[in-house]
Scaffold this motif. Structure first.
Motif, PDB file in Angstrom:
ATOM      1  N   LEU A 195       0.812  -1.111   0.033  1.00  0.00           N
ATOM      2  CA  LEU A 195       0.088  -0.253  -0.113  1.00  0.00           C
ATOM      3  C   LEU A 195       0.853   1.333  -0.181  1.00  0.00           C
ATOM      4  O   LEU A 195       0.591   2.437  -0.828  1.00  0.00           O
ATOM      5  CB  LEU A 195      -0.873   0.107   1.415  1.00  0.00           C
ATOM      6  CG  LEU A 195      -1.950   1.274   1.294  1.00  0.00           C
ATOM      7  CD1 LEU A 195      -2.618   1.463   0.372  1.00  0.00           C
ATOM      8  CD2 LEU A 195      -2.519   1.037   2.772  1.00  0.00           C
ATOM      9  N   VAL A 196       1.720   1.268   0.778  1.00  0.00           N
ATOM     10  CA  VAL A 196       2.860   2.403   0.819  1.00  0.00           C
ATOM     11  C   VAL A 196       3.557   2.470  -0.604  1.00  0.00           C
ATOM     12  O   VAL A 196       3.522   3.801  -1.083  1.00  0.00           O
ATOM     13  CB  VAL A 196       3.810   2.322   1.906  1.00  0.00           C
ATOM     14  CG1 VAL A 196       4.887   3.437   1.797  1.00  0.00           C
ATOM     15  CG2 VAL A 196       3.228   2.278   3.421  1.00  0.00           C
ATOM     16  N   MET A 197       3.911   1.592  -1.142  1.00  0.00           N
ATOM     17  CA  MET A 197       4.557   1.524  -2.405  1.00  0.00           C
ATOM     18  C   MET A 197       3.728   2.327  -3.376  1.00  0.00           C
ATOM     19  O   MET A 197       4.117   3.121  -4.099  1.00  0.00           O
ATOM     20  CB  MET A 197       5.023   0.325  -2.891  1.00  0.00           C
ATOM     21  CG  MET A 197       6.206  -0.298  -1.868  1.00  0.00           C
ATOM     22  SD  MET A 197       6.866  -2.087  -2.466  1.00  0.00           S
ATOM     23  CE  MET A 197       6.781  -1.830  -4.336  1.00  0.00           C
ATOM     24  N   TRP A 198       2.310   1.677  -3.553  1.00  0.00           N
ATOM     25  CA  TRP A 198       1.472   2.139  -4.600  1.00  0.00           C
ATOM     26  C   TRP A 198       1.293   3.848  -4.318  1.00  0.00           C
ATOM     27  O   TRP A 198       0.992   4.325  -5.182  1.00  0.00           O
ATOM     28  CB  TRP A 198       0.004   1.218  -4.315  1.00  0.00           C
ATOM     29  CG  TRP A 198       0.169   0.139  -5.266  1.00  0.00           C
ATOM     30  CD1 TRP A 198       0.283  -1.012  -4.758  1.00  0.00           C
ATOM     31  CD2 TRP A 198       0.176   0.227  -6.696  1.00  0.00           C
ATOM     32  NE1 TRP A 198      -0.030  -1.964  -5.882  1.00  0.00           N
ATOM     33  CE2 TRP A 198       0.089  -1.218  -6.919  1.00  0.00           C
ATOM     34  CE3 TRP A 198       0.015   1.181  -7.522  1.00  0.00           C
ATOM     35  CZ2 TRP A 198       0.099  -1.546  -8.373  1.00  0.00           C
ATOM     36  CZ3 TRP A 198       0.013   0.667  -8.953  1.00  0.00           C
ATOM     37  CH2 TRP A 198       0.175  -0.568  -9.370  1.00  0.00           C
ATOM     38  N   ILE A 199       0.988   3.950  -2.926  1.00  0.00           N
ATOM     39  CA  ILE A 199       0.799   5.622  -2.834  1.00  0.00           C
ATOM     40  C   ILE A 199       1.979   6.324  -3.380  1.00  0.00           C
ATOM     41  O   ILE A 199       1.844   7.485  -4.011  1.00  0.00           O
ATOM     42  CB  ILE A 199       0.512   5.921  -1.426  1.00  0.00           C
ATOM     43  CG1 ILE A 199      -0.732   5.172  -1.061  1.00  0.00           C
ATOM     44  CG2 ILE A 199       0.628   7.183  -0.977  1.00  0.00           C
ATOM     45  CD1 ILE A 199      -1.129   5.095   0.559  1.00  0.00           C
ATOM     46  N   ALA A 200       3.088   5.937  -3.034  1.00  0.00           N
ATOM     47  CA  ALA A 200       4.457   6.637  -3.505  1.00  0.00           C
ATOM     48  C   ALA A 200       4.492   6.778  -5.099  1.00  0.00           C
ATOM     49  O   ALA A 200       4.883   7.706  -5.711  1.00  0.00           O
ATOM     50  CB  ALA A 200       5.657   5.786  -2.776  1.00  0.00           C
ATOM     51  N   ILE A 201       4.195   5.516  -5.722  1.00  0.00           N
ATOM     52  CA  ILE A 201       4.285   5.614  -6.927  1.00  0.00           C
ATOM     53  C   ILE A 201       3.157   6.403  -7.645  1.00  0.00           C
ATOM     54  O   ILE A 201       3.398   7.103  -8.587  1.00  0.00           O
ATOM     55  CB  ILE A 201       3.908   4.250  -7.447  1.00  0.00           C
ATOM     56  CG1 ILE A 201       5.227   3.124  -7.024  1.00  0.00           C
ATOM     57  CG2 ILE A 201       3.749   4.154  -9.026  1.00  0.00           C
ATOM     58  CD1 ILE A 201       5.189   1.752  -7.483  1.00  0.00           C
ATOM     59  N   TRP A 202       1.955   6.580  -7.131  1.00  0.00           N
ATOM     60  CA  TRP A 202       1.033   7.558  -7.512  1.00  0.00           C
ATOM     61  C   TRP A 202       1.431   8.998  -7.404  1.00  0.00           C
ATOM     62  O   TRP A 202       1.135   9.751  -8.191  1.00  0.00           O
ATOM     63  CB  TRP A 202      -0.208   7.179  -6.550  1.00  0.00           C
ATOM     64  CG  TRP A 202      -1.447   7.957  -7.027  1.00  0.00           C
ATOM     65  CD1 TRP A 202      -2.173   8.237  -8.189  1.00  0.00           C
ATOM     66  CD2 TRP A 202      -1.904   8.850  -6.095  1.00  0.00           C
ATOM     67  NE1 TRP A 202      -3.200   8.875  -7.917  1.00  0.00           N
ATOM     68  CE2 TRP A 202      -3.001   9.636  -6.722  1.00  0.00           C
ATOM     69  CE3 TRP A 202      -1.486   9.398  -4.750  1.00  0.00           C
ATOM     70  CZ2 TRP A 202      -3.868  10.787  -6.239  1.00  0.00           C
ATOM     71  CZ3 TRP A 202      -2.305  10.449  -4.084  1.00  0.00           C
ATOM     72  CH2 TRP A 202      -3.280  11.173  -5.068  1.00  0.00           C
ATOM     73  N   ARG A 203       1.860   8.915  -6.280  1.00  0.00           N
ATOM     74  CA  ARG A 203       2.477  10.619  -6.188  1.00  0.00           C
ATOM     75  C   ARG A 203       3.265  11.000  -7.128  1.00  0.00           C
ATOM     76  O   ARG A 203       3.327  11.931  -7.839  1.00  0.00           O
ATOM     77  CB  ARG A 203       2.909  10.775  -4.663  1.00  0.00           C
ATOM     78  CG  ARG A 203       1.693  10.826  -3.692  1.00  0.00           C
ATOM     79  CD  ARG A 203       2.315  11.254  -2.297  1.00  0.00           C
ATOM     80  NE  ARG A 203       2.772  12.442  -2.205  1.00  0.00           N
ATOM     81  CZ  ARG A 203       3.471  13.018  -1.168  1.00  0.00           C
ATOM     82  NH1 ARG A 203       3.864  12.254  -0.144  1.00  0.00           N
ATOM     83  NH2 ARG A 203       3.785  14.113  -1.131  1.00  0.00           N
ATOM     84  N   ARG A 204       4.337  10.261  -7.339  1.00  0.00           N
ATOM     85  CA  ARG A 204       5.596  10.451  -8.452  1.00  0.00           C
ATOM     86  C   ARG A 204       4.779  10.663  -9.731  1.00  0.00           C
ATOM     87  O   ARG A 204       5.522  11.595 -10.345  1.00  0.00           O
ATOM     88  CB  ARG A 204       6.478   9.310  -8.171  1.00  0.00           C
ATOM     89  CG  ARG A 204       7.763   9.742  -8.822  1.00  0.00           C
ATOM     90  CD  ARG A 204       8.959   8.619  -8.709  1.00  0.00           C
ATOM     91  NE  ARG A 204       9.104   8.479  -7.162  1.00  0.00           N
ATOM     92  CZ  ARG A 204       9.286   7.197  -6.856  1.00  0.00           C
ATOM     93  NH1 ARG A 204       9.211   6.036  -7.981  1.00  0.00           N
ATOM     94  NH2 ARG A 204       9.534   6.561  -5.461  1.00  0.00           N
ATOM     95  N   ASP A 205       3.961   9.828 -10.369  1.00  0.00           N
ATOM     96  CA  ASP A 205       3.246   9.835 -11.191  1.00  0.00           C
ATOM     97  C   ASP A 205       2.560  11.031 -11.410  1.00  0.00           C
ATOM     98  O   ASP A 205       2.655  11.826 -12.494  1.00  0.00           O
ATOM     99  CB  ASP A 205       2.230   8.910 -11.637  1.00  0.00           C
ATOM    100  CG  ASP A 205       1.913   8.834 -12.783  1.00  0.00           C
ATOM    101  OD1 ASP A 205       2.377   8.952 -13.817  1.00  0.00           O
ATOM    102  OD2 ASP A 205       0.527   8.708 -13.125  1.00  0.00           O
ATOM    103  N   ARG A 206       1.810  11.672 -10.477  1.00  0.00           N
ATOM    104  CA  ARG A 206       1.148  12.884 -10.512  1.00  0.00           C
ATOM    105  C   ARG A 206       2.193  14.285 -10.524  1.00  0.00           C
ATOM    106  O   ARG A 206       1.861  15.130 -11.358  1.00  0.00           O
ATOM    107  CB  ARG A 206       0.177  13.286  -9.265  1.00  0.00           C
ATOM    108  CG  ARG A 206      -0.917  12.371  -9.225  1.00  0.00           C
ATOM    109  CD  ARG A 206      -2.132  12.571  -9.112  1.00  0.00           C
ATOM    110  NE  ARG A 206      -2.048  14.094  -8.721  1.00  0.00           N
ATOM    111  CZ  ARG A 206      -3.498  14.622  -8.630  1.00  0.00           C
ATOM    112  NH1 ARG A 206      -4.629  13.915  -8.704  1.00  0.00           N
ATOM    113  NH2 ARG A 206      -3.463  15.792  -8.403  1.00  0.00           N
ATOM    114  N   GLN A 207       3.331  13.929  -9.978  1.00  0.00           N
ATOM    115  CA  GLN A 207       4.346  15.092 -10.093  1.00  0.00           C
ATOM    116  C   GLN A 207       4.777  15.026 -11.760  1.00  0.00           C
ATOM    117  O   GLN A 207       5.097  16.205 -11.944  1.00  0.00           O
ATOM    118  CB  GLN A 207       5.477  14.815  -8.830  1.00  0.00           C
ATOM    119  CG  GLN A 207       4.939  15.118  -7.428  1.00  0.00           C
ATOM    120  CD  GLN A 207       6.046  14.857  -6.721  1.00  0.00           C
ATOM    121  OE1 GLN A 207       7.016  14.147  -6.949  1.00  0.00           O
ATOM    122  NE2 GLN A 207       5.778  14.933  -5.395  1.00  0.00           N
TER     123      GLN A 207
END
Length: 77
Positions: A23-35
């Motif tokens: 879950l933490v990894m998916w949130i980090a990947i999602w934030r990086r993709d948005r940036q």
């Protein structure tokens, strides 16, 4: 360890930890993709503004007014 009145063994605890890590990894990947998407959108808008200013300068016209990033653009802002 007891969780909600149920005793958890080592394998169940490891599974819970793994799910939390995923879950933490998916949130980090999602934030990086948005940036990255935001950066590309900004870069593309700046590039378009430079091209329009160069085209206007070549045609001898005044440069088009620059839009502030705070102003809404288009029907969705």
């Amino acid at each position: 360890m007891t969780l909600f009145g149920r005793t958890l063994d080592g394998q169940e605890i490891a599974s819970l930890m793994a799910m939390l890590l995923v879950l933490v990894m998916w949130i980090a990947i999602w934030r990086r993709d948005r940036q990255a998407s935001d950066w590309f959108r900004t870069w593309n808008a700046d590039r378009k503004a430079r091209r329009e200013a160069e085209a206007a300068a070549e045609a001898g016209e005044a440069a088009p007014p620059s839009t502030d990033r705070g102003e809404p653009r288009g029907p969705w802002g």
